[in-house]
Design a protein around this motif. Sequence first.
Motif, PDB file in Angstrom:
ATOM      1  N   ASN B  74       0.962  -1.456   0.204  1.00 43.97           N
ATOM      2  CA  ASN B  74      -0.097  -0.036  -0.656  1.00 43.97           C
ATOM      3  C   ASN B  74       0.919   1.364   0.362  1.00 43.97           C
ATOM      4  N   PHE B  75       1.272   1.705  -0.723  1.00 41.54           N
ATOM      5  CA  PHE B  75       1.548   2.824  -1.265  1.00 41.54           C
ATOM      6  C   PHE B  75       1.333   3.971  -0.608  1.00 41.54           C
ATOM      7  N   ASP B  76       0.022   3.867  -0.951  1.00 44.08           N
ATOM      8  CA  ASP B  76      -0.473   5.367  -0.216  1.00 44.08           C
ATOM      9  C   ASP B  76      -0.402   5.306   1.339  1.00 44.08           C
ATOM     10  N   MET B  77       0.014   4.840   2.191  1.00 46.10           N
ATOM     11  CA  MET B  77       0.101   4.096   3.239  1.00 46.10           C
ATOM     12  C   MET B  77       1.501   5.068   3.217  1.00 46.10           C
ATOM     13  N   ILE B  78       2.321   5.262   2.507  1.00 44.00           N
ATOM     14  CA  ILE B  78       3.216   6.108   2.816  1.00 44.00           C
ATOM     15  C   ILE B  78       3.194   6.986   2.485  1.00 44.00           C
ATOM     16  N   CYS B  79       2.427   7.837   1.610  1.00 42.77           N
ATOM     17  CA  CYS B  79       2.436   9.325   1.072  1.00 42.77           C
ATOM     18  C   CYS B  79       1.698   9.829   2.818  1.00 42.77           C
ATOM     19  N   GLU B  80       1.141   9.286   3.354  1.00 44.81           N
ATOM     20  CA  GLU B  80      -0.535   8.827   4.214  1.00 44.81           C
ATOM     21  C   GLU B  80       1.495   9.921   5.785  1.00 44.81           C
ATOM     22  N   MET B  81       1.960   8.187   5.376  1.00 41.80           N
ATOM     23  CA  MET B  81       3.131   8.464   6.279  1.00 41.80           C
ATOM     24  C   MET B  81       3.707   9.674   7.047  1.00 41.80           C
ATOM     25  N   PHE B  82       3.889   9.825   5.845  1.00 42.45           N
ATOM     26  CA  PHE B  82       5.131  11.624   5.378  1.00 42.45           C
ATOM     27  C   PHE B  82       4.618  12.259   5.394  1.00 42.45           C
ATOM     28  N   ILE B  84       3.150  13.021   2.545  1.00 44.06           N
ATOM     29  CA  ILE B  84       3.843  13.463   1.090  1.00 44.06           C
ATOM     30  C   ILE B  84       3.151  13.880  -0.162  1.00 44.06           C
ATOM     31  N   THR B  85       2.766  13.201  -1.629  1.00 43.04           N
ATOM     32  CA  THR B  85       1.803  14.339  -2.941  1.00 43.04           C
ATOM     33  C   THR B  85       1.713  12.581  -3.598  1.00 43.04           C
ATOM     34  N   TYR B  86       2.518  11.822  -3.423  1.00 44.96           N
ATOM     35  CA  TYR B  86       3.107  10.795  -5.048  1.00 44.96           C
ATOM     36  C   TYR B  86       4.342  10.227  -3.853  1.00 44.96           C
ATOM     37  N   VAL B  87       4.346   9.118  -4.152  1.00 42.18           N
ATOM     38  CA  VAL B  87       5.543   7.925  -4.289  1.00 42.18           C
ATOM     39  C   VAL B  87       5.158   7.289  -5.098  1.00 42.18           C
ATOM     40  N   PHE B 106      -0.467   7.802  -3.559  1.00 40.07           N
ATOM     41  CA  PHE B 106      -0.956   8.886  -3.521  1.00 40.07           C
ATOM     42  C   PHE B 106      -1.554   9.554  -2.499  1.00 40.07           C
ATOM     43  N   GLY B 107      -1.106  11.101  -2.164  1.00 40.24           N
ATOM     44  CA  GLY B 107      -1.108  11.240  -0.870  1.00 40.24           C
ATOM     45  C   GLY B 107      -2.441  12.300  -0.854  1.00 40.24           C
ATOM     46  N   GLU B 108      -3.318  12.597   0.147  1.00 40.63           N
ATOM     47  CA  GLU B 108      -3.930  13.514   0.630  1.00 40.63           C
ATOM     48  C   GLU B 108      -4.602  14.767  -0.392  1.00 40.63           C
ATOM     49  N   ASN B 109      -3.088  15.328  -0.779  1.00 32.40           N
ATOM     50  CA  ASN B 109      -3.575  16.621  -2.044  1.00 32.40           C
ATOM     51  C   ASN B 109      -2.437  15.769  -3.446  1.00 32.40           C
ATOM     52  N   ALA B 110      -3.101  14.997  -3.648  1.00 27.94           N
ATOM     53  CA  ALA B 110      -2.631  14.565  -4.829  1.00 27.94           C
ATOM     54  C   ALA B 110      -3.791  15.028  -5.852  1.00 27.94           C
ATOM     55  N   SER B 111      -3.198  15.661  -7.285  1.00 22.64           N
ATOM     56  CA  SER B 111      -4.577  16.036  -7.890  1.00 22.64           C
ATOM     57  C   SER B 111      -4.659  14.994  -8.461  1.00 22.64           C
ATOM     58  N   GLU B 112      -6.343  15.149  -8.663  1.00 23.67           N
ATOM     59  CA  GLU B 112      -7.294  14.500  -9.760  1.00 23.67           C
ATOM     60  C   GLU B 112      -7.002  14.142 -11.469  1.00 23.67           C
ATOM     61  N   GLU B 113      -6.531  14.726 -11.123  1.00 26.34           N
ATOM     62  CA  GLU B 113      -5.365  14.739 -12.848  1.00 26.34           C
ATOM     63  C   GLU B 113      -4.067  13.809 -12.841  1.00 26.34           C
ATOM     64  N   ALA B 114      -3.520  13.970 -11.840  1.00 25.01           N
ATOM     65  CA  ALA B 114      -2.506  12.126 -11.665  1.00 25.01           C
ATOM     66  C   ALA B 114      -2.801  10.954 -11.309  1.00 25.01           C
ATOM     67  N   ILE B 115      -4.428  11.535 -10.409  1.00 26.50           N
ATOM     68  CA  ILE B 115      -4.912  10.097 -10.183  1.00 26.50           C
ATOM     69  C   ILE B 115      -5.415   9.014 -11.178  1.00 26.50           C
ATOM     70  N   GLY B 182      10.661   6.815  -7.089  1.00 27.28           N
ATOM     71  CA  GLY B 182       9.926   8.652  -6.491  1.00 27.28           C
ATOM     72  C   GLY B 182       9.177   8.791  -5.507  1.00 27.28           C
ATOM     73  N   ALA B 183       9.713   9.934  -4.500  1.00 32.43           N
ATOM     74  CA  ALA B 183       8.906  10.615  -3.376  1.00 32.43           C
ATOM     75  C   ALA B 183       8.764  11.915  -3.971  1.00 32.43           C
ATOM     76  N   GLU B 184       7.443  12.145  -3.694  1.00 30.44           N
ATOM     77  CA  GLU B 184       6.664  13.657  -4.671  1.00 30.44           C
ATOM     78  C   GLU B 184       6.527  14.161  -3.441  1.00 30.44           C
ATOM     79  N   LEU B 185       6.505  15.762  -3.362  1.00 28.88           N
ATOM     80  CA  LEU B 185       6.019  16.412  -2.277  1.00 28.88           C
ATOM     81  C   LEU B 185       5.185  18.152  -2.817  1.00 28.88           C
ATOM     82  N   SER B 186       4.265  18.112  -3.375  1.00 25.96           N
ATOM     83  CA  SER B 186       3.731  19.116  -3.968  1.00 25.96           C
ATOM     84  C   SER B 186       3.694  20.326  -2.863  1.00 25.96           C
TER      85      SER B 186
END
Lengths: 97, 661
Positions: B74-82, B84-87, B106-115, B182-186
């Motif tokens: 569950n990659f989303d968990m990483i986003c939540e944990m740290f 961040i926006t994407y991993v 995807f993290g909380e604030n990942a864009s709809e488009e990216a999802i 890649g770990a990405e933060l907007s």
Amino acid sequence: MKLNVTNEDKICTIVIEGSIDALTSPELEQAISGAAPVCEKMILDMTGVDYISSAGLRTVVAANQKLGKDNLVLKGLAPNVLEIFRLTGFTKFFNIE
Amino acid sequence: MKKTKSIFFKTAIILALVVLLLDVLVLALTYNITYNNNLELAESRLRNAAEMTLKSTETYNLYDYVDKPEEGFNFDMICEMFDITYVYVVEPDVRTRSETYIAIGFGENASEEAINTRYPGIRVDGELNDSEIEAYNGNDDGVILHELSRFDDSLICYLPCTQYFDFKSNDYVEYKAPLVVGAELSLNDYNRSFQRQFNVITILTITLTLLMVVAFGVILYFKVSHPLRVITARISHFVTDRKKGFTKLKVKGEDELAQMSQAFNTMAEEIDTYIGDIEALTREKHTQEAELNIARRIQMGLLQPDNFDTAKMDIDAYILPAKDVGGDLYDYCVLDDGRIFTAIADVSGKGISASLFMSRAITLLHQYAQRGYSPARILERFNDTLAAQNPSGLFITAFVAIFDPQKHELVYSNAGHNYPYIISDKLVTLDSAHGVAAGLFAGEAFEDATLRLAPGDILFMFTDGVNEAKSASGEFYSTQRLEDRLRTCIGSDDPAAIHVVLDELKSFTEGAEQNDDITMLTMRVKPYVSEVTLNLKSDKSELVRIRSAIDQLDISEDKKKTLYLAAEEIFVNICSYAYDTQGEAGLNITVGNVIGMTFTDSGAPFDPTADVIDINDYDHEHSIGGLGRFLVFSVADRYDYEYKDGKNILSLYFNNEVNDR
């Protein structure tokens, strides 16, 4: 010419200073005829007279005629004035002191 | 109060600007530091996230879950944990610069488009960047990429993922090609909130700063500027306010303003006293000047007129007092015996004392002259009298001369005065009979000198104001110049030697201040007249002219009287008999060894020499005519009559006693 007329006990003295000439003699004439009625005797003090011309002589002669030789005395005649009297031979008609 | 540009206003403006600038600088710096700090924090977070992802997927073959990601890690968990926006994990294709997503969270604030567009198995062309390639090539430090675009600010950390642990073989298995995690933060949202906070801080800071500046300005105004203005107003209206009475400034405390007020009070008191003194002095000076003017008028009133003319001589005088009343004087008079007294003198010093001394001097000179003293005797008495009462020790130089017009003799004596000159056929300096200045030592003896003056000669007397007159360039007029100028008068018929000198003196001293009285006096013996011609109206008043014409002749006084007599008698006859109304007559007199007197008239022919009366026949009782003619021909030495060209011409001749004048 300057005139100074005084009257003391009807003896009048006219002190004359300056020149008795054609211009000034009328003034002297006036003074003499003015004084004559109140004077028994008149003395013309001519010590200060430096010049007399025929006009002056005539005035004095007229006074002599009016008052008479005994009542008119000419006093203090300067040499050049006396000379005029002498020239005219009038000295003998006047009582000159 | 007038609106003035206050230095405090300017200072406050500058201060505000400086402080604002400082604010901006500090804020910018703070912004920068904070931002960079945040970046660093974000980087380490991303790195941790990437490493965590790497660690967590160490035991998976990531490819196994491309088609069923929900079963995998569950990659989303990483986003939540740290937070961040994407991993994600991608398989880079370096050659085509494309990448294929193996896994993504995807993290909380990942864009709809990216999802919607990014999911495992999707291949995206041209998205592979240099940082990814760097990680792909084995850089496992965590390659950081800060992607900044106009709409996007994101931070990405790349790590290479080359193997996984295979439980079956109990060993690590290399992927056929390295993958990249890649770990990405907007930072967009983050930035927005940071910006908001920062804006609040900025506004607060600047407002506070401005408030402080304004407060500072207000304090400055009331504590410094206003009191300064009050002091300034008091200083600038000091003299006007002074008339209403002087009040001191209030002194509060001991600061600079208090000191300034104190200084003003002290200065004002001193100026007040000083102005008072000056006013008193000015009043006194005005009174003094008015009095000086009166003194000067009185002094000038003591002097004889500047022109005097007799048959024998004429006198010209000129005096130009310096600014103050001075001590120059001149005097002249005809003495009782007909001699002419002249004097010129100069009192030492100037001002009231000199003028008082001068008044006394002129009175004494005049008085002693009229006693008939000789010039030396005049000066002796003059000196003794002055010296007897001269507490201020003034002295006077004087030149005294007496001219005898009969003998043509000048007697003079000099008490320390500049030598006068005689202008005859040469210029003669009268330097004899020169004694000491008068007024100091009683008992001094003076001597007389005698000089014969010929007709036409001029005695020129002056004071040192003439030769010591200064030009604008400070040069003296000098005795030399005076003498040169006087020499030009030699042989001149013009009697006004004074004006010749004066004209030059005026142009010489032009523009310079006169600091001494300038006085000149001339006595000129009139030249002999040996002939007079008169055109007369036939009026007795013309006798006056005839007399003054005869007066001018160079003959004895006695001879003059003879001529008066002859002229009067003839002229009176002409006036009386020659014309019916008024006519004219001519008179000509020539003087030589024989004096000739000729009368001409245009009346009816009449020979006055005929029928002169014989005085012995003169009937003085009855006729007194002809007496005048008799006198004329008695005093004339010779006479002559002719009727010619319609004119009666009567000539009379008189012998002239040459030696009797």
